[in-house]
Design an enzyme around this catalytic site. Structure first.
Site, PDB file in Angstrom:
ATOM      1  N   PRO A   1     -14.253 -15.833  -2.585  1.00 11.61           N
ATOM      2  CA  PRO A   1     -15.623 -15.367  -2.809  1.00 11.61           C
ATOM      3  C   PRO A   1     -15.649 -14.247  -3.850  1.00 11.61           C
ATOM      4  CG  PRO A   1     -15.190 -15.629  -0.471  1.00 11.61           C
ATOM      5  CD  PRO A   1     -13.873 -15.787  -1.168  1.00 11.61           C
ATOM      6  N   GLU A   2     -16.619 -14.321  -4.740  1.00 17.50           N
ATOM      7  CA  GLU A   2     -16.741 -13.295  -5.775  1.00 17.50           C
ATOM      8  C   GLU A   2     -17.900 -12.366  -5.434  1.00 17.50           C
ATOM      9  OE1 GLU A   2     -16.067 -14.632  -9.772  1.00 17.50           O
ATOM     10  OE2 GLU A   2     -14.893 -16.348  -9.105  1.00 17.50           O
TER      11      GLU A   2
ATOM     12  N   LYS B   1     -16.014  -7.005  -4.045  1.00 11.03           N
ATOM     13  CA  LYS B   1     -15.682  -8.042  -3.063  1.00 11.03           C
ATOM     14  C   LYS B   1     -15.527  -7.480  -1.654  1.00 11.03           C
ATOM     15  CE  LYS B   1     -13.209 -10.753  -6.576  1.00 11.03           C
ATOM     16  NZ  LYS B   1     -11.938 -11.428  -6.905  1.00 11.03           N
TER      17      LYS B   1
ATOM     18  N   ASN C   1     -12.071 -15.434 -10.548  1.00  9.50           N
ATOM     19  CA  ASN C   1     -11.610 -16.367 -11.568  1.00  9.50           C
ATOM     20  C   ASN C   1     -12.750 -17.122 -12.236  1.00  9.50           C
ATOM     21  OD1 ASN C   1      -9.514 -17.351 -13.070  1.00  9.50           O
ATOM     22  ND2 ASN C   1      -9.042 -19.025 -11.667  1.00  9.50           N
TER      23      ASN C   1
ATOM     24  N   ARG D   1      -2.917 -17.294 -11.968  1.00 15.95           N
ATOM     25  CA  ARG D   1      -4.277 -17.739 -11.691  1.00 15.95           C
ATOM     26  C   ARG D   1      -4.663 -18.820 -12.691  1.00 15.95           C
ATOM     27  NH1 ARG D   1      -7.211 -13.766  -9.075  1.00 15.95           N
ATOM     28  NH2 ARG D   1      -8.836 -15.343  -8.869  1.00 15.95           N
TER      29      ARG D   1
END
Length: 286
Positions: free
Chosen positions: A2-3, A51, A173, A263
């Site tokens: 989750p961002e 976050k 990301n 990533r």
């Protein structure tokens, strides 16, 4: 993972259900806090910071009124989420995944598979989250401070710098890839070589602000089968130039804690072309 926009929406739902109400359910399902009981305490506020999510409680009047307020601090990491249910409503996730249950006469808030959960005194919050950079969804968002922090290491690739929560809080990301595509910047470009870093910071702010109220995140500005310009679209045509989108793994040797994690990185080699100096730098790192 989750961002920032996801956590912002979760905090807003929890705030609407809990703030101003006294708890009649307090259930911590992790050993460290299993004996804590905040029944009778009032929820003062629920806020997000990047976050991170904070549920602030104040003690009831009486023998406990001189106790300090506490904050329930959680981070969702990859799989976590907070749900809100009407009292008596069936949970949508299995109960064995619940880590924290808080409730009042009308609602229950349940944190499932939280990446971490801890309880601290509210006045100690700066020690827990004070390292975070400016939050594009925060009331005190400061674009100049975000630029200053990003430029602390001008040689660092921007594709790594944007994920560093100490520089800008809340980006993950997806936003990293989308911001750089919209800005036409290759992820390997050193921050110090970006001619208009203010534009990158502004795009970051605009994207999170645009998505904070949406049930479905999108960055293209149009609903359809492709909500993202590049993220997760390896091998598909670029929605801007028609070229084939690329994917690679990008590791950050400067990540906090010394953990080198690769990533996924998605970009358009045409729209985000690199110059010779950046290409040489990438080759040397490989």
């Amino acid at each position: 993972m989750p961002e920032g926009d996801t956590v912002f929406r979760a905090a807003r739902r929890l705030d609407a259900a809990l703030t101003g109400h006294v708890l009649n359910i307090s259930d911590f399902r992790i050993p460290r806090y299993a004996t804590l009981n905040f029944v009778g305490w009032r929820v003062e506020s629920v806020v997000s910071r990047g976050k991170h999510l904070l549920i602030r409680l104040v003690p009831p009047a009486g023998p406990h009124q001189h106790q300090p307020g506490v904050s329930i601090h959680s981070h969702m990491l990859m799989e976590g989420h907070w749900d809100v249910y009407a009292s008596g409503e069936r949970w949508r996730s299995p109960s064995f995944q619940a880590r924290c249950v808080l409730g009042n006469s009308a609602f229950q808030a349940v944190g499932f598979e939280l990446g971490f959960l801890r309880v601290l005194r509210t006045h100690d919050e700066p020690e827990a989250i004070g390292h975070l950079g400016p939050d594009p969804l925060g009331h005190s968002w400061d674009p100049l401070e975000a630029q200053r922090r990003l430029l602390l290491d001008p040689e660092r690739p921007v594709g790594l710098a944007l994920l560093d929560q100490r520089l800008v809080a809340g980006l993950g990301n997806i936003y990293r890839c989308e911001v750089l595509f919209i800005s036409r910047i290759n992820p390997h470009t050193p921050v110090g070589q970006i001619s208009d870093l203010a534009h990158v910071v502004e795009v970051t702010h605009q994207l999170l602000q645009a998505n904070k109220d949406r049930a479905r995140r999108m960055t293209t500005g149009a609903s359809g089968p492709d909500p993202y310009w590049v993220y997760g679209r390896t091998g598909k045509p670029c929605l801007r130039c028609g070229g084939t989108l690329s994917h690679e793994r990008m590791a950050d040797p400067e990540a906090p804690g010394g953990q080198i994690v690769e990533r996924d990185l998605y970009f358009c080699p045409n729209c985000q072309a690199v110059d010779d100096s950046v290409r040489l730098r990438v080759a040397n790192r490989a």
